[in-house]
Write an enzyme that holds these catalytic residues in place. Structure first.
Site, PDB file in Angstrom:
ATOM      1  N   GLY A 126       0.826  -1.208   0.000  1.00 43.33           N
ATOM      2  CA  GLY A 126       0.000   0.000   0.000  1.00 43.33           C
ATOM      3  C   GLY A 126       0.856   1.251   0.000  1.00 43.33           C
ATOM      4  O   GLY A 126       2.079   1.189  -0.185  1.00 43.33           O
ATOM      5  N   ASP A 174      -8.622  -2.171  -0.481  1.00 44.26           N
ATOM      6  CA  ASP A 174      -9.459  -0.976  -0.310  1.00 44.26           C
ATOM      7  C   ASP A 174      -9.542  -0.102  -1.564  1.00 44.26           C
ATOM      8  O   ASP A 174     -10.380   0.787  -1.631  1.00 44.26           O
ATOM      9  CB  ASP A 174      -8.928  -0.107   0.843  1.00 44.26           C
ATOM     10  CG  ASP A 174      -9.102  -0.789   2.195  1.00 44.26           C
ATOM     11  OD1 ASP A 174      -9.992  -1.644   2.306  1.00 44.26           O
ATOM     12  OD2 ASP A 174      -8.344  -0.471   3.123  1.00 44.26           O
ATOM     13  N   ASN A 541     -16.403 -10.300 -28.690  1.00 46.32           N
ATOM     14  CA  ASN A 541     -16.069 -10.252 -30.119  1.00 46.32           C
ATOM     15  C   ASN A 541     -16.750  -9.103 -30.848  1.00 46.32           C
ATOM     16  O   ASN A 541     -16.954  -9.164 -32.048  1.00 46.32           O
ATOM     17  CB  ASN A 541     -16.466 -11.578 -30.783  1.00 46.32           C
ATOM     18  CG  ASN A 541     -17.972 -11.814 -30.730  1.00 46.32           C
ATOM     19  OD1 ASN A 541     -18.651 -11.348 -29.829  1.00 46.32           O
ATOM     20  ND2 ASN A 541     -18.501 -12.543 -31.697  1.00 46.32           N
TER      21      ASN A 541
END
Length: 793
Positions: A126, A174, A541
């Protein structure tokens, strides 16, 4: 692996073969809270590093392992990251480390790296972990001087290790890091939340209950916001949007109204960091007591806790982690002495590199804005993706009374065309509710254009689409019938119901249908109305979009099945599985499913292969069986080659592998089309349907002249698709030239660039075009103005 065509435009494209890792050492560590997908990133860094000739090291237990040294820093091998892809958490361990925060601790860490010649660091964690890495980099030369003075290293070691390069990847459930749309682990956490919500909804419905769910997110409401969007929650509390004073009355009134409209359950989602406008925490128990005392509803609290961090990573997280891991190694190889530490991010559908500290500063600014109660600024700083989720939630959550609605005399019809795909129902729900909010009358057509010409059309009200978000398949019914043969009858039905705009949700048939209606405008004035298509098919596609609704759910089904199949071989050893996926002539499901499941080979139509390729693939697997990884996974797209069928490949592998490995085959079939939609598909469907209806409203107003709607320009018959970083409205007539109608695929397909990446991770020598990557960008603060054609998702 099927042979690659010679690269075109060799002079303008940049290939990573010129980037050598020889003589370089790269270390990878995971730090801070764990997140599903971290292992996929570690695996990609290790394999890409070894592939380019570098030495790669694991640092176990995060920064603590770097400070302690010894056995915590081990050289990684190709085999040591096998079977990691499907494992949640982080296999190499993570720990909070006080010692690394002191200079003394960082000095020890530097010594441990220098002893092994490691000057390239890949940090997965983080913002705290990445900030620590940047500080370490800035102090590096000072730390080396100190080690030299203490006699722990010599002048040569200082010279050869003079610069420390850092590349970060954000692993956090988060999704609280600025600069990236998604962090590794977020999608998997949403999977856990939605699994629980879906399970709770059935019990809540049985008893007419209200459930208050607390999800993680101490400082960021992303999980709460997206899961509220994905399950159609009645109310959501997030740190970035404290409710106004008197919210208790508003919430209870809304819950009460929903019960009056025969809704049997109420879901309230609370982020653990939720606050009111006076910075006072809003807890699940407070909400429960409020609902019980004011309304007398049977109410329960569920706190999800660490369940959200656990479990196997979703397909999205595995692909994201693999792409980021490879990009991180490229960034380290290209770094020079003055390159700032960077973080590999995802914007839209594109991997980008951003200066680490710019992202960290912006992330810290969000918290500062929230502390100062500047909540709108905090939402804006979170980025356009977060903001759009919030806008869409507000659009869909508030049922206005008839007197509050804008007056519009427009009738809008919604229908599904083609094969069913997860996410279709979420798109219909979003379209109907946003349409009603915009003041339109919304009509739903059953059974596609077949139902249209038969007059199976009825008005839908707000409550008619309640609970549709989590339903798989197509509740409206869908058929592959094209409108071409029934134009007269369809035009008649449009006159009868006075249809002023059309929203078509479907796959390649929907695209062809819109083209037919556009071309029929010359003969039928009824089709001179705004028409928009949302691409929804598992095959991915459709031209004009990188992603279609339903493809993510399908990939997850393929990956879960491959995981189980691989696991079934864990006791037997030396076994190769040949698995056939759907997709028509489009190899997206096979390729991306193969990347996420760790396949050895994937056969697709877009990359022709011959018997020599098949032979070299068998030899590759024979070599693999001599290592400690004694199983293989081969995926084959259903239409990749009319002669090399699944049976043929199975028999060839069985014969050629005799005595070395045995084979099993599995045709996945229609299970790929079913199932409950993934969080990504629910959220994507909800957002793009809302955007499509807003476009329809604008286009209706622009084309309303002389008391009627008349729209016959090409930009009034559009497909709304995701192109790289933005959602774009594109005229279907312009997309005709981009389409191979015989094979029902776009002529250019972005995901083909992922194939070399998949081959590298399976130990094949290949060519890899890196023209798209390499440029260090800056974090954008100026938010682009929305136009008619483009808006960032």
């Amino acid at each position: 692996m099927a042979g690659m065509a010679a690269p075109k435009r060799q002079d303008t494209r940049k290939f990573f073969e010129n980037l050598s890792g020889a003589g370089k050492s790269i270390a990878v560590l995971t730090s801070g809270g764990d997140a599903q997908g971290m292992n996929g990133a570690v695996r990609a860094v290790v394999r890409m590093g070894i592939y380019v000739g570098a030495k790669v090291y694991f640092i176990h237990e995060g920064y603590q392992g770097m400070v302690d040294g010894g056995d915590n820093i081990k050289e990684a091998t190709w085999e040591s990251v096998s079977s990691m892809l499907q494992v949640g958490g982080t296999v190499i361990g993570s720990a909070r480390c006080k010692e690394f925060r002191s200079r003394e601790g960082r000095l020890k860490a530097a010594h441990n790296l220098v002893r092994r010649g490691i000057t390239n660091l890949c940090v997965i964690g983080g913002d705290g972990s990445l900030t620590g890495a940047n500080m370490f980099r800035e102090e590096w030369s000072g730390l080396l001087d100190e080690l030299l003075q203490q006699g722990l290293i010599d002048e040569e070691a200082v010279r050869s290790n003079s610069v420390l390069h850092i590349v970060g990847m954000v692993g956090s459930i988060d999704n609280d890091f600025c600069g990236t749309d998604m962090t590794i682990g977020t999608d998997s956490a949403l999977h856990r939340i939605i699994e629980v919500v879906d399970a709770i909804m059935t019990t809540a419905q049985s008893h007419q209950r209200t459930f208050v769910l607390e999800v993680m997110g101490r400082h960021c409401g992303y999980l709460a916001m997206v899961s509220a969007l994905a399950c159609g929650a009645d109310w959501v509390f997030i740190p970035e949007m404290p409710p106004e004073d008197g919210w208790e009355d508003s919430m209870c009134q809304k819950l009460s109204e929903n019960r009056d409209y025969k809704k049997r359950l109420n879901i309230i989602i609370v982020a653990e960091g939720a606050i009111d406008s006076h910075n006072k925490a809003i807890t699940p128990d407070y909400i429960k007591d409020l609902v019980v005392s004011r309304l007398g509803f049977d109410t329960r609290v569920t706190i999800l806790g660490h369940v959200q961090r656990g479990g196997t990573p979703s397909a999205f997280d595995r692909i994201l982690a693999s792409r980021m891991g490879v990009e991180a190694v490229l960034a380290l190889l290209e770094a020079s002495a003055n390159t700032p530490a960077c973080v590999v991010s995802l914007v839209g559908n594109q991997a980008v590199r951003l200066p680490l500290m710019e992202c960290v500063q912006m992330t810290q600014e969000v918290q500062k804005a929230m502390d100062e109660k500047k909540f709108e600024e905090a939402v804006a700083l979170r980025g356009r993706s977060f903001e759009n989720n919030l806008i869409t939630y507000r659009l869909l959550s508030h049922r206005k009374s008839d007197s509050e609605l804008p007056s519009s005399s427009f009738n809008v019809a919604v229908l599904n065309v083609g094969a069913p795909a997860a996410g279709m129902n979420a798109a219909v729900r979003s379209a109907v509710r946003v349409g009603i909010t915009e003041g339109h009358k919304m009509f739903a057509v059953n059974d596609g254009f077949e139902g249209f010409y038969k007059g199976q059309i009825k008005e839908f009200k707000w409550g008619d689409v309640g609970g549709w978000t989590g339903q798989g398949g197509s509740l409206l019914g869908t058929k592959r019938t094209l409108p071409g043969k029934h134009l007269e009858k369809i035009a008649e039905q449009m006159r009868i119901h006075n249809i002023n705009a059309l929203l078509v949700i479907g796959g390649f048939e929907a695209f062809e249908s819109l083209l037919e209606l556009y071309e029929a405008r010359a003969d039928y004035e009824e089709f001179c109305i705004p028409m928009c298509m949302l691409p929804a098919t598992i095959s991915n596609n459709v031209p004009g979009t990188d992603l279609t609704l339903g493809a993510d759910t399908s990939i997850n089904t393929i990956v879960e099945t491959c995981d189980r199949i691989k696991q079934s071989a864990s006791g037997t050893k030396r076994r190769v599985f040949i698995i056939e996926t759907m997709g028509g002539y489009c190899g997206y499901l096979a390729t991306v499913g193969g990347l996420a499941a760790g396949a050895d080979t994937v056969y697709i139509y877009e990359e022709p292969f011959d018997i020599r390729d098949l032979q070299s693939n068998v030899e590759h697997l024979t070599q693999k069986m001599k290592t400690s990884i004694q199983r293989g996974l081969v995926l084959r797209n259903e239409n990749c080659n009319e002669n090399f069928t699944t049976d043929f490949i199975y028999q060839l592998y069985t014969e050629e592998g005799r005595g070395v490995f045995d084979c099993r085959k599995n045709i996945l079939g229609h299970m790929q089309q079913g199932g409950s939609p993934s969080p990504f598909d629910r959220n994507f469907s909800t957002k793009i349907a809302a955007k499509a209806i807003q476009w329809i409203t604008r286009t209706l107003k622009d084309s309303y002249k002389g008391g009627r709607v008349f729209a016959n320009s090409e930009d009034t018959a559009c497909l709304l698709g995701m192109r790289r970083r933005a959602l774009v409205f594109q005229p279907v007539s312009q997309l005709r030239d981009e389409t191979d109608f015989v094979h029902r695929i776009p002529k250019e397909q972005w995901w083909l660039k992922l194939r070399p990446l998949m081959k590298i991770l399976a130990k094949y020598k290949t060519s890899y075009d890196v023209s798209d990557s390499g440029q260090l960008e800056h974090v954008t603060r100026i938010r682009p103005k929305e136009t008619n054609t483009s808006a960032t998702i």
